[in-house]
Design an enzyme around this catalytic site. Structure first.
Site, PDB file in Angstrom:
ATOM      1  N   TYR A  70      45.671   8.770  19.625  1.00  0.00           N
ATOM      2  CA  TYR A  70      45.150   7.415  19.478  1.00  0.00           C
ATOM      3  C   TYR A  70      45.923   6.459  20.391  1.00  0.00           C
ATOM      4  O   TYR A  70      46.807   6.879  21.129  1.00  0.00           O
ATOM      5  CB  TYR A  70      45.147   7.013  17.997  1.00  0.00           C
ATOM      6  CG  TYR A  70      44.223   7.928  17.212  1.00  0.00           C
ATOM      7  CD1 TYR A  70      42.866   8.002  17.539  1.00  0.00           C
ATOM      8  CD2 TYR A  70      44.693   8.789  16.219  1.00  0.00           C
ATOM      9  CE1 TYR A  70      42.001   8.872  16.879  1.00  0.00           C
ATOM     10  CE2 TYR A  70      43.832   9.669  15.556  1.00  0.00           C
ATOM     11  CZ  TYR A  70      42.498   9.703  15.899  1.00  0.00           C
ATOM     12  OH  TYR A  70      41.644  10.575  15.259  1.00  0.00           O
ATOM     13  N   ARG A 107      46.472  17.956   3.313  1.00  0.00           N
ATOM     14  CA  ARG A 107      45.435  18.789   2.682  1.00  0.00           C
ATOM     15  C   ARG A 107      45.860  19.379   1.346  1.00  0.00           C
ATOM     16  O   ARG A 107      45.059  19.460   0.416  1.00  0.00           O
ATOM     17  CB  ARG A 107      45.002  19.889   3.663  1.00  0.00           C
ATOM     18  CG  ARG A 107      44.200  19.327   4.824  1.00  0.00           C
ATOM     19  CD  ARG A 107      44.080  20.296   5.963  1.00  0.00           C
ATOM     20  NE  ARG A 107      45.360  20.519   6.649  1.00  0.00           N
ATOM     21  CZ  ARG A 107      45.506  21.252   7.742  1.00  0.00           C
ATOM     22  NH1 ARG A 107      44.458  21.857   8.265  1.00  0.00           N
ATOM     23  NH2 ARG A 107      46.683  21.389   8.309  1.00  0.00           N
TER      24      ARG A 107
HETATM   25  C1  LIG Z   1      41.162  14.292   5.644  1.00  0.00           C
HETATM   26  C2  LIG Z   1      42.291  14.044   6.589  1.00  0.00           C
HETATM   27  C3  LIG Z   1      42.451  12.789   7.156  1.00  0.00           C
HETATM   28  C4  LIG Z   1      43.528  12.527   8.005  1.00  0.00           C
HETATM   29  N1  LIG Z   1      43.746  11.254   8.467  1.00  0.00           N
HETATM   30  C5  LIG Z   1      44.905  10.955   9.087  1.00  0.00           C
HETATM   31  C6  LIG Z   1      45.285   9.615   9.324  1.00  0.00           C
HETATM   32  O1  LIG Z   1      44.621   8.666   8.910  1.00  0.00           O
HETATM   33  N2  LIG Z   1      46.449   9.404   9.993  1.00  0.00           N
HETATM   34  C7  LIG Z   1      47.255  10.430  10.397  1.00  0.00           C
HETATM   35  O2  LIG Z   1      48.289  10.190  10.996  1.00  0.00           O
HETATM   36  N3  LIG Z   1      46.935  11.696  10.140  1.00  0.00           N
HETATM   37  C8  LIG Z   1      45.805  11.972   9.476  1.00  0.00           C
HETATM   38  N4  LIG Z   1      45.531  13.263   9.126  1.00  0.00           N
HETATM   39  C9  LIG Z   1      46.531  14.284   9.444  1.00  0.00           C
HETATM   40  C10 LIG Z   1      47.493  14.462   8.278  1.00  0.00           C
HETATM   41  O3  LIG Z   1      48.179  13.254   7.959  1.00  0.00           O
HETATM   42  C11 LIG Z   1      48.511  15.563   8.589  1.00  0.00           C
HETATM   43  O4  LIG Z   1      49.324  15.145   9.661  1.00  0.00           O
HETATM   44  C12 LIG Z   1      47.827  16.897   8.919  1.00  0.00           C
HETATM   45  O5  LIG Z   1      46.683  17.094   8.114  1.00  0.00           O
HETATM   46  C13 LIG Z   1      48.762  18.067   8.740  1.00  0.00           C
HETATM   47  O6  LIG Z   1      49.250  18.110   7.415  1.00  0.00           O
HETATM   48  P1  LIG Z   1      48.648  19.111   6.280  1.00  0.00           P
HETATM   49  O7  LIG Z   1      48.745  20.488   6.820  1.00  0.00           O
HETATM   50  O8  LIG Z   1      49.524  18.837   5.082  1.00  0.00           O
HETATM   51  O9  LIG Z   1      47.218  18.723   6.044  1.00  0.00           O
HETATM   52  C14 LIG Z   1      44.434  13.552   8.321  1.00  0.00           C
HETATM   53  C15 LIG Z   1      44.243  14.821   7.769  1.00  0.00           C
HETATM   54  C16 LIG Z   1      43.212  15.064   6.902  1.00  0.00           C
HETATM   55  C17 LIG Z   1      43.084  16.430   6.295  1.00  0.00           C
END
Ligand SMILES: Cc1cc2nc3c(=O)[nH]c(=O)nc-3n(C[C@H](O)[C@H](O)[C@H](O)COP(=O)(O)O)c2cc1C
Length: 370
Positions: free
Chosen positions: A182, A324
């Protein structure tokens, strides 16, 4: 004794444990305004047992939304929409509330993910996007308009105005979104930034705009409240942004008083080759922490309590952020505390759910009936 469930202080903000609910876009706002979905989602995860909840990427101006459904905080209506949600969280939970301030730059004007996530052309209701340079994210897309001096000032001022609104809402902390391809990440990466002025070229120049924005929001957010940042520590592309540059960036942020670095990766180029696996971004957080001593959060495929415990107990990172896994199990932190011997706060309405094998899980609770 669990390290994951030991407190940590970020400026004056005392957190009960080392777990943050990572910012997660819900793509469900109306003109940037939060609605009943956000009420349900945020209140649900406010009861997760995590010490801090980070509100999803929140656009500082309308054209900075990733999708038409992205949350914003750029006018009185978007501020008013969030107010009752924050009030409800405060009534029922002691979770700290952070907000991720964001601008999508050239990745704005996209369809929501469940509609494919691709660029919405202007002819189909999309909008002209802006970025550091007139280079599209994907080949064949309409390129962004390169921000000129007035545009840079406008966007910086929009970040500042949103930070002030976040303070008016009584939020506890801010996270500046400088990751996932971004706008601010687009300035850092030589893949998306080909400017020839003082904002492009050398590492010093590419870091200039993100640092200016950081300084500007830090200057208006109360001194006693923390401001962190989320970075992509590498583009996973040869010749792109990488860990040594992130360490330089983190050192500059440290001088400016950054309170945490949430370490993610990727997002700037469709050419990226990400070696996905459990905790795959932990070594990136570890490298930044080791080199700079800045408080770091590890994020990405952290799903198991023992895995999370090992990350913080071994000092690879100071905190973890979960995305997640928290959607899948909104009481993740309760279950982790039970497994690791920690304690979480739970609302009295739910105290009776405490397993008989974990009598101190919610602390000193008592529940009576006649
Ligand atoms: C539904 C969804 C929405 C996300 N929106 C953002 C966001 O708004 N800002 C951001 O920095 N990362 C966003 N991410 C990334 C997560 O914050 C995180 O960095 C990434 O999913 C890896 O972590 P996890 O394996 O615990 O899901 C999003 C991830 C998911 C699954």
């Amino acid at each position: 004794m669990s390290t994951l469930f030991t407190p940590i202080k970020l400026r004056d903000l005392a957190l009960r444990n080392r777990i943050m609910v990572a910012p997660m876009c819900q793509y469900s706002a109306d003109n940037g305004e939060a609605n009943d979905w956000h009420f349900t989602h945020i209140n649900s995860l406010a009861l997760s047992g995590a010490a801090m909840f980070c509100i999803e990427a929140t656009a500082v101006e309308a054209i900075g939304r990733i999708t038409p459904g992205c949350l914003g905080l750029w006018n009185d209506a978007t501020e008013a929409a969030l107010r009752p949600i924050i009030a409800s969280v405060r009534k029922h939970s002691n979770i700290a509330i952070a907000m991720q301030l964001a601008h999508a730059g050239r990745k704005a004007s996209s369809h929501v993910p469940w509609d494919g996530g691709q660029l919405i052309p202007m002819s189909e209701g999309g909008w002209q996007v802006e970025g550091p340079s007139a280079l599209s994210h994907k080949e064949g897309e309409t390129p962004p308009r390169a921000l000129d001096a007035a545009g840079l000032a406008r966007v910086r001022d929009a970040f500042v105005a949103t930070a002030k609104r976040a303070e008016r809402l009584g939020l506890d902390a801010l996270e500046l979104h400088c990751a996932h391809g971004y706008l601010l990440h687009q300035f850092l990466s030589p893949i998306s930034n080909r400017r020839t002025d003082e904002y492009g070229g050398s590492l010093q120049n590419r870091m200039r705009y993100p640092l200016e924005v950081f300084d500007a929001i830090r200057a208006v957010f109360p001194e006693h409240k923390p401001v962190g940042i989320k970075v992509s520590a590498t583009d996973w592309v040869e010749g792109g942004w990488d860990v040594p540059q992130t360490i330089e960036f983190a050192s500059e942020l440290k001088k400016r008083g950054v309170d945490w670095i949430d370490v993610s990766s990727g997002g700037v180029s469709p050419q990226q080759k990400i070696p996905l696996g459990p905790g795959y971004q932990v070594p990136l957080a570890q490298a930044i922490k080791q080199a700079t001593g800045v408080t770091t959060m590890a994020v990405g495929l952290i799903t198991e309590p023992k895995q999370a415990e090992e990350i913080v107990a071994s000092g690879k990172a100071d905190m973890i952020a979960l995305a997640r896994a928290m959607l899948y199990d909104p009481r993740w932190a309760w279950h982790a505390a039970a497994e690791l011997g920690g304690q979480v706060e739970a609302p009295p309405q739910y105290w009776r759910s405490q397993p008989s094998t974990h009598k101190a899980l919610f602390g000193a609770t008592s529940f009576g009936a006649r």
